[in-house]
Design a protein around this motif. Sequence first.
Motif, PDB file in Angstrom:
ATOM      1  N   UNK A 204       9.604   8.263  -2.140  1.00 38.81           N
ATOM      2  CA  UNK A 204      10.476   8.433  -0.839  1.00 38.81           C
ATOM      3  C   UNK A 204      11.787   8.031  -0.975  1.00 38.81           C
ATOM      4  N   UNK A 205      12.176   7.478  -1.902  1.00 34.96           N
ATOM      5  CA  UNK A 205      13.693   7.096  -1.895  1.00 34.96           C
ATOM      6  C   UNK A 205      14.499   8.408  -2.228  1.00 34.96           C
TER       7      UNK A 205
ATOM      8  N   UNK B 156       4.020   1.711 -10.082  1.00 28.48           N
ATOM      9  CA  UNK B 156       5.499   2.283  -9.430  1.00 28.48           C
ATOM     10  C   UNK B 156       4.908   2.901  -8.039  1.00 28.48           C
ATOM     11  N   UNK B 157       6.003   3.161  -7.337  1.00 27.81           N
ATOM     12  CA  UNK B 157       5.770   3.680  -6.014  1.00 27.81           C
ATOM     13  C   UNK B 157       5.198   5.383  -6.049  1.00 27.81           C
ATOM     14  N   UNK B 158       4.547   5.654  -5.229  1.00 27.82           N
ATOM     15  CA  UNK B 158       3.781   7.075  -5.211  1.00 27.82           C
ATOM     16  C   UNK B 158       5.258   8.015  -5.302  1.00 27.82           C
ATOM     17  N   UNK B 159       4.951   9.107  -5.975  1.00 29.74           N
ATOM     18  CA  UNK B 159       5.856  10.001  -6.530  1.00 29.74           C
ATOM     19  C   UNK B 159       6.675   9.864  -7.786  1.00 29.74           C
ATOM     20  N   UNK B 160       6.330   8.408  -8.375  1.00 32.02           N
ATOM     21  CA  UNK B 160       7.473   8.209  -9.588  1.00 32.02           C
ATOM     22  C   UNK B 160       6.643   9.118 -10.531  1.00 32.02           C
ATOM     23  N   UNK B 161       7.724   9.521 -11.677  1.00 31.39           N
ATOM     24  CA  UNK B 161       6.838  10.226 -12.709  1.00 31.39           C
ATOM     25  C   UNK B 161       7.705   9.999 -13.800  1.00 31.39           C
ATOM     26  N   UNK B 162       7.341   9.980 -15.165  1.00 27.61           N
ATOM     27  CA  UNK B 162       8.095   9.607 -16.154  1.00 27.61           C
ATOM     28  C   UNK B 162       9.193  10.612 -16.586  1.00 27.61           C
ATOM     29  N   UNK B 163       9.142  11.708 -16.090  1.00 27.42           N
ATOM     30  CA  UNK B 163      10.295  12.887 -16.444  1.00 27.42           C
ATOM     31  C   UNK B 163      10.885  13.144 -15.207  1.00 27.42           C
ATOM     32  N   UNK B 164      10.795  12.175 -14.103  1.00 27.77           N
ATOM     33  CA  UNK B 164      11.638  12.748 -12.756  1.00 27.77           C
ATOM     34  C   UNK B 164      11.262  14.094 -12.299  1.00 27.77           C
TER      35      UNK B 164
ATOM     36  N   UNK C 283      -2.167   0.772  -5.016  1.00 24.39           N
ATOM     37  CA  UNK C 283      -3.007   0.497  -3.715  1.00 24.39           C
ATOM     38  C   UNK C 283      -2.744   1.222  -2.747  1.00 24.39           C
ATOM     39  N   UNK C 284      -1.611   2.287  -3.027  1.00 25.53           N
ATOM     40  CA  UNK C 284      -1.692   3.650  -2.086  1.00 25.53           C
ATOM     41  C   UNK C 284      -3.027   4.458  -2.195  1.00 25.53           C
TER      42      UNK C 284
ATOM     43  N   UNK D  78       0.692  -1.207  -0.153  1.00 19.00           N
ATOM     44  CA  UNK D  78      -0.055  -0.110  -0.117  1.00 19.00           C
ATOM     45  C   UNK D  78       0.833   1.241   0.093  1.00 19.00           C
ATOM     46  N   UNK D  79       2.106   1.111   0.452  1.00 13.09           N
ATOM     47  CA  UNK D  79       2.990   2.125   0.439  1.00 13.09           C
ATOM     48  C   UNK D  79       4.038   2.245  -0.950  1.00 13.09           C
ATOM     49  N   UNK D  80       3.977   1.179  -1.358  1.00 13.28           N
ATOM     50  CA  UNK D  80       5.101   0.985  -2.543  1.00 13.28           C
ATOM     51  C   UNK D  80       4.426   0.804  -3.988  1.00 13.28           C
TER      52      UNK D  80
END
Length: 312
Positions: free
Chosen positions: A288-289, A275-283, A110-111, A104-106
Motif C-alpha cells: 500500500x505504501x 510482511x504487509x500484503x503486496x511485499x515481494x522479495x524482488x520488489x 492475518x490478511x 489484519x491489513x499489515x
Amino acid sequence: MSDQLTYPDVVQMAVPFFIAAILIELLWIVLKGRGGRYETRDALTSLIMGAGNVISGIVLGFIAYGFFMVLWDITPLDLGTAWYVVLLCFVLDDLRYYWVHRFGHRIRWVWASHVNHHSSQHYNLTTALRQTWTGTFTFMMIVRAPLILLGFHPAMVLFCGGLNLIYQFWIHTEAIGRMPRWIEAVMNTPSHHRVHHGRNPRYLDANYAGVFIIWDRMFGTFVPELDEEKPDYGLVRNLGTFNPIRVAFHEWVGIFRDATQPGLTWRQRLDYCIKPPGWSHDGSRDTSEAIKRKHLARNPQDAGTPGFPEGG
C-alpha cells in the motif's frame, strides 16, 4: 472466581434484524434508485461466507474459548459483572479490535483471513456478513489475553465482541450519507467505513475502527470520505470470482506458493507470511505504501491531503 458466567448470544439474536435490514435496504435502493447496488451472485457469496463463519465458530470456537479459560484460571483478578465493568470491557475490547483489524491489513498471515471481507466490489449490508472462515488460524485471540488477565471474564469479553460485531453491521451501507458532526467525530459511521473498504490509493490502510473512530484519530490512521473522491470498493487486484471457496482460501494458497518458491532464504519465506500484503522479495509487487508513492509521483498536488501525508 466464577467459571459459569454466561451471556446471551447476541449475534444469533440479531439475525432477524440483519435479514430485515437487508430487505429494507434493498427495497430502498429499488424504490429510490440510489444508495448502493446489489448483485445477486455477490450477495449470495456474502451470505454463504457468513454461514461458513458461523459453522467455523461452532467447529473451532472451543480453541479460543479454551485458551481464554486457561488465562482466567491463572489470573488473580476478577473485576466482577457490574454494568460499568461491562461498559469498560466494551470500550477496551473495541481498542483490541482496532489493533487486530490493523494487524489484519499489515500482516499478510492475518490478511489471508480478513481479505475475504474486502473482496466484494459492492458495499451493502450483505457485505457485513462476508466474514472469515479461518480466523482461528491467525492466532489473533492472543490480543484478547490482556483483557482476561486484567479480570474481565471470557464470557463478558466475547459478549462485548458480539455487540461490537452487531454495531458494525449497519455501517456497511451507501444508503446513509453522513451522520451529525458529533457522531462522526466519535463513532464509526457508514461514511468512515466506506473509506476503509475503498481501494483508492488515498483510502488504503485507513479507518480500522470497530465502534469508536477515536482510535484512528489517536493513532494517525483516520482519513475522511471526500465528496470529490467516491470509494472504489474491492481489492487492489480483484478476484473476479464469486466462488466462496476461492474467496475464503485464495490468499492462504498465495502465501503457500510464494513461501515455497525455490531459491529463497528462510527469512524471505518468513517475510512472505509476516510482511504487509503486496511485499515481494524482488520488489515486483506493490504494498500500500508503494501504491501511495506511485500515486503521488503521478499526482504531486495530492501531497499533504487526506490519506497522503507530507513526505509519504
